[in-house]
Design a protein around this motif. Structure first.
Motif, PDB file in Angstrom:
ATOM      1  N   ALA A 165      29.631  24.423   3.752  1.00  0.00           N
ATOM      2  CA  ALA A 165      30.168  24.987   5.004  1.00  0.00           C
ATOM      3  C   ALA A 165      29.989  24.079   6.220  1.00  0.00           C
ATOM      4  CB  ALA A 165      29.517  26.336   5.269  1.00  0.00           C
ATOM      5  N   SER A 166      29.139  23.046   6.114  1.00  0.00           N
ATOM      6  CA  SER A 166      28.883  22.190   7.280  1.00  0.00           C
ATOM      7  C   SER A 166      29.604  20.847   7.195  1.00  0.00           C
ATOM      8  CB  SER A 166      27.379  21.960   7.411  1.00  0.00           C
ATOM      9  OG  SER A 166      26.851  21.544   6.176  1.00  0.00           O
ATOM     10  N   GLU A 167      30.491  20.694   6.228  1.00  0.00           N
ATOM     11  CA  GLU A 167      31.160  19.393   6.055  1.00  0.00           C
ATOM     12  C   GLU A 167      32.664  19.509   6.312  1.00  0.00           C
ATOM     13  OE1 GLU A 167      28.129  17.694   2.594  1.00  0.00           O
ATOM     14  OE2 GLU A 167      30.160  18.223   2.023  1.00  0.00           O
ATOM     15  N   ALA A 181      20.184  31.984  12.165  1.00  0.00           N
ATOM     16  CA  ALA A 181      19.781  30.947  13.136  1.00  0.00           C
ATOM     17  C   ALA A 181      19.493  29.605  12.444  1.00  0.00           C
ATOM     18  CB  ALA A 181      18.547  31.402  13.897  1.00  0.00           C
ATOM     19  N   HIS A 182      19.848  28.526  13.104  1.00  0.00           N
ATOM     20  CA  HIS A 182      19.603  27.186  12.556  1.00  0.00           C
ATOM     21  C   HIS A 182      18.135  26.803  12.750  1.00  0.00           C
ATOM     22  CE1 HIS A 182      20.018  22.641  12.666  1.00  0.00           C
ATOM     23  NE2 HIS A 182      20.494  22.977  11.485  1.00  0.00           N
ATOM     24  N   VAL A 183      17.622  25.961  11.869  1.00  0.00           N
ATOM     25  CA  VAL A 183      16.210  25.576  11.933  1.00  0.00           C
ATOM     26  C   VAL A 183      15.852  24.941  13.296  1.00  0.00           C
ATOM     27  CG1 VAL A 183      16.530  23.316  10.812  1.00  0.00           C
ATOM     28  CG2 VAL A 183      14.338  24.495  10.610  1.00  0.00           C
ATOM     29  N   GLY A 210      24.719  30.281  14.628  1.00  0.00           N
ATOM     30  CA  GLY A 210      23.913  30.053  13.434  1.00  0.00           C
ATOM     31  C   GLY A 210      24.555  29.171  12.386  1.00  0.00           C
ATOM     32  N   SER A 211      23.823  29.078  11.294  1.00  0.00           N
ATOM     33  CA  SER A 211      24.202  28.188  10.190  1.00  0.00           C
ATOM     34  C   SER A 211      24.754  28.958   8.997  1.00  0.00           C
ATOM     35  CB  SER A 211      22.966  27.436   9.716  1.00  0.00           C
ATOM     36  OG  SER A 211      23.030  26.120  10.134  1.00  0.00           O
ATOM     37  N   LEU A 212      24.154  30.130   8.723  1.00  0.00           N
ATOM     38  CA  LEU A 212      24.826  31.074   7.811  1.00  0.00           C
ATOM     39  C   LEU A 212      25.437  32.067   8.780  1.00  0.00           C
ATOM     40  CD1 LEU A 212      25.473  32.236   5.007  1.00  0.00           C
ATOM     41  CD2 LEU A 212      23.460  33.675   5.248  1.00  0.00           C
ATOM     42  N   ALA A 231      27.813  25.042  16.389  1.00  0.00           N
ATOM     43  CA  ALA A 231      27.996  23.920  15.469  1.00  0.00           C
ATOM     44  C   ALA A 231      28.987  24.278  14.360  1.00  0.00           C
ATOM     45  CB  ALA A 231      26.655  23.523  14.863  1.00  0.00           C
ATOM     46  N   HIS A 232      28.774  25.444  13.738  1.00  0.00           N
ATOM     47  CA  HIS A 232      29.621  25.790  12.594  1.00  0.00           C
ATOM     48  C   HIS A 232      31.026  26.214  12.990  1.00  0.00           C
ATOM     49  CE1 HIS A 232      27.683  25.457   8.669  1.00  0.00           C
ATOM     50  NE2 HIS A 232      26.592  25.349   9.401  1.00  0.00           N
ATOM     51  N   VAL A 233      31.146  26.948  14.086  1.00  0.00           N
ATOM     52  CA  VAL A 233      32.434  27.604  14.371  1.00  0.00           C
ATOM     53  C   VAL A 233      33.225  26.907  15.468  1.00  0.00           C
ATOM     54  CG1 VAL A 233      31.745  29.863  13.488  1.00  0.00           C
ATOM     55  CG2 VAL A 233      31.239  29.293  15.871  1.00  0.00           C
ATOM     56  N   HIS A 236      31.894  17.991  13.328  1.00  0.00           N
ATOM     57  CA  HIS A 236      32.271  17.613  11.958  1.00  0.00           C
ATOM     58  C   HIS A 236      32.211  18.766  10.966  1.00  0.00           C
ATOM     59  CE1 HIS A 236      27.915  16.993  12.601  1.00  0.00           C
ATOM     60  NE2 HIS A 236      27.820  17.579  11.418  1.00  0.00           N
ATOM     61  N   LYS A 237      32.261  19.991  11.445  1.00  0.00           N
ATOM     62  CA  LYS A 237      32.208  21.118  10.493  1.00  0.00           C
ATOM     63  C   LYS A 237      33.593  21.762  10.485  1.00  0.00           C
ATOM     64  CE  LYS A 237      27.216  21.792  10.685  1.00  0.00           C
ATOM     65  NZ  LYS A 237      26.470  21.006  11.648  1.00  0.00           N
ATOM     66  N   THR A 238      33.763  22.913  11.166  1.00  0.00           N
ATOM     67  CA  THR A 238      35.150  23.410  11.229  1.00  0.00           C
ATOM     68  C   THR A 238      35.996  22.543  12.164  1.00  0.00           C
ATOM     69  OG1 THR A 238      34.409  25.021  12.865  1.00  0.00           O
ATOM     70  CG2 THR A 238      34.709  25.813  10.616  1.00  0.00           C
ATOM     71  N   LEU A 260      24.446  31.880  -2.402  1.00  0.00           N
ATOM     72  CA  LEU A 260      25.248  30.667  -2.224  1.00  0.00           C
ATOM     73  C   LEU A 260      25.974  30.829  -0.903  1.00  0.00           C
ATOM     74  CD1 LEU A 260      27.098  30.286  -5.660  1.00  0.00           C
ATOM     75  CD2 LEU A 260      25.042  29.057  -4.896  1.00  0.00           C
ATOM     76  N   ARG A 261      26.093  29.729  -0.147  1.00  0.00           N
ATOM     77  CA  ARG A 261      26.935  29.720   1.050  1.00  0.00           C
ATOM     78  C   ARG A 261      28.152  28.876   0.723  1.00  0.00           C
ATOM     79  NH1 ARG A 261      25.334  26.475   6.499  1.00  0.00           N
ATOM     80  NH2 ARG A 261      25.585  24.812   4.967  1.00  0.00           N
ATOM     81  N   ILE A 262      29.323  29.438   0.955  1.00  0.00           N
ATOM     82  CA  ILE A 262      30.570  28.738   0.609  1.00  0.00           C
ATOM     83  C   ILE A 262      31.386  28.587   1.893  1.00  0.00           C
ATOM     84  CG2 ILE A 262      32.629  28.811  -0.853  1.00  0.00           C
ATOM     85  CD1 ILE A 262      31.200  30.987  -2.529  1.00  0.00           C
TER      86      ILE A 262
HETATM   87  N1  DSN Z   1      22.368  21.561   7.733  1.00  0.00           N
HETATM   88  C1  DSN Z   1      23.564  21.994   8.397  1.00  0.00           C
HETATM   89  C2  DSN Z   1      24.177  23.153   7.690  1.00  0.00           C
HETATM   90  O1  DSN Z   1      24.460  22.961   6.534  1.00  0.00           O
HETATM   91  O2  DSN Z   1      24.396  24.213   8.245  1.00  0.00           O
HETATM   92  C3  DSN Z   1      23.370  22.265   9.812  1.00  0.00           C
HETATM   93  O3  DSN Z   1      22.635  21.259  10.420  1.00  0.00           O
END
Ligand code: DSN
Length: 433
Positions: free
Chosen positions: A30-32, A121-123, A171-173, A199-201, A226-228, A360-362
């Protein structure tokens, strides 16, 4: 002169990586994402060898006139697609963007409220990550199990009691939007700031498929590019308030960044143009695809998180794979079939489950960029079933995956036809494949 055998090895490994992940796998992390060929082409530029400490037109080095120009243009384009007033492109990642904003808003010993870890929440928001490294106290907002989200009523009380320096959401998830609009008046009433980590959205925000946090009261919008948002790896900070933006922009160099990896700039600018032109179409397809994938997996017997909430509003789908042996085993078996996902803690997992979480996160954003639509999501769900429920030999399914991927090798939602083709296509430098 003999060519060192390691040189051949380096080229070979790189080629293997490019072939495997660009042509043969279903990439569902999900982060790529991937850049378009034209963005990749400008990424490979002289900028990658240069320094430009400071801000455009106020540098500590000579030789930066084109860096000034490209950085200013990139900031303008990024502000356009974000509907924001101020942008800083120098954070080299979302975590660096968070570090810079957190440090300006709080001193060691100050308090920050963060969205619950169970709500994704992200780390970097936590005592285990950047917030903790800065010595800022991490206090979690209350969690609403039913809605897999921040509990609004209890949070209002907590904000009033704790009076933090800032509150972090995003968040990340990240399946459902955190309640920025509902909480921002209460955050501002105690003199705190709202930092929204998108970051994700971010690509969904740029494509208007996710509410813009700056319109919902966020004081800072921190992103990954670099995510969505399908640009080069990097970060950025946005704000609509000059008084908030200025101290961050004044200190990011030298506090958190020296070289801001200048080759990101033209590649991010190209991606911003792509998002300006095709972002709405791309983002809405991502959200439709995620929902379709979730529904298809559920209909085939998977336990998909958030059924009562419609599964997802983002690019992500979370699946509880405990019946299939847990997240670690499921992710590894899928990789043997060339399906790339990551194991992930689910909202009800404790931190001790980190090496073998329930889920799993997809993420569907990358395969959407290669042109996949709802029909392909149904096919992907059936490949998951073959591997994880029917127990088919992963190597056999790998052949099916590779066959399927052959139809989705070129990046969509970019400039590639008509006038573009005649003027520029011969200038694009292809990757070694
Ligand atoms: N590690 C990334 C992710 O996969 O959400 C965020 O930094």
């Amino acid at each position: 002169m003999t060519i060192p055998k390691e040189l051949e090895k380096i080229l070979e490994i790189t080629k293997e990586q490019n072939t495997w992940r660009r042509k043969e796998t279903l990439n569902l992390i999900a982060s790529e994402n991937v850049m378009s060929p034209v963005a990749e082409s400008v990424y490979m530029s002289d900028y990658m060898s240069r320094y430009a400490e400071g801000k455009p037109y106020k540098r500590f080095y000579q030789g930066t006139k084109y860096v000034d120009e490209i950085e200013t243009l990139t900031m303008d384009l990024m502000n356009q697609v974000t509907s924001s007033k101020f942008c800083d492109m120098r954070p080299i990642s979302g975590t660096v963007a968070n570090a810079a904003v957190f440090r300006v808003l709080a001193n060691p010993g100050d308090k920050a409220l963060i969205a619950p870890v169970q709500a994704g929440a992200h780390v970097s928001h936590t005592r285990f990550g950047t917030l903790g490294a800065l010595g800022i106290e991490h206090i979690e907002l209350p969690f609403d199990k039913e809605n897999i989200n921040v509990d609004v009523d209890k949070s209002i009380k907590m904000i009033e009691e704790v009076k933090p320096k800032f509150v972090v959401m995003g968040g990340s998830l990240y399946l459902f939007p955190h309640p920025a609009k509902e909480l921002s008046p209460h955050i501002h009433a105690v003199g705190a700031k709202l930092v929204y980590d998108a970051a994700h959205v971010y690509g969904l925000i740029a494509g208007k498929a996710w509410s813009n946090p700056l319109d919902d009261g966020a004081d800072f919008l921190n992103v990954s590019t670099h995510k969505t948002f399908p640009g080069p790896q990097g970060g950025a900070i946005f704000s609509n308030n000059e008084d908030y933006y200025k101290p961050v922009s004044r200190t990011i160099f030298p506090w958190f960044v020296s070289n801001h990896h200048l080759h990101r700039l033209p590649a991010t600018a190209v991606t911003a143009l792509e998002m300006r032109e095709f972002g709405e179409e791309y983002a809405s397809q991502i959200v439709r695809n995620a929902k379709k994938l979730a529904e298809s997996l559920a209909s085939l017997g998977f336990k998909v998180v958030g059924e009562h909430l419609g599964y997802t509003k983002s690019h992500q789908v979370a699946v509880d794979v405990r019946p299939q042996g847990g997240g670690a085993k499921a992710a590894k078996t899928l990789e043997e079939a060339n399906i790339i996902v990551n194991k992930n803690l689910l909202p009800y997992d404790g931190p001790e489950a980190v090496s073998n979480p329930s889920g799993l996160r997809i993420g569907v954003q990358e395969m959407t960029r290669f042109g996949m639509k709802e029909g392909e999501m149904e096919e992907i769900a059936s490949l998951f079933k073959k591997v994880l429920i029917d127990g088919k030999e992963p190597s056999q399914i790998k052949r099916e995956v590779m066959e399927m991927r052959k139809g989705y090798l070129s990046v969509k939602y970019t400039f590639q036809d008509g006038e573009w083709e005649q003027k520029f296509s011969s200038k694009v430098i292809p990757m070694i494949i």
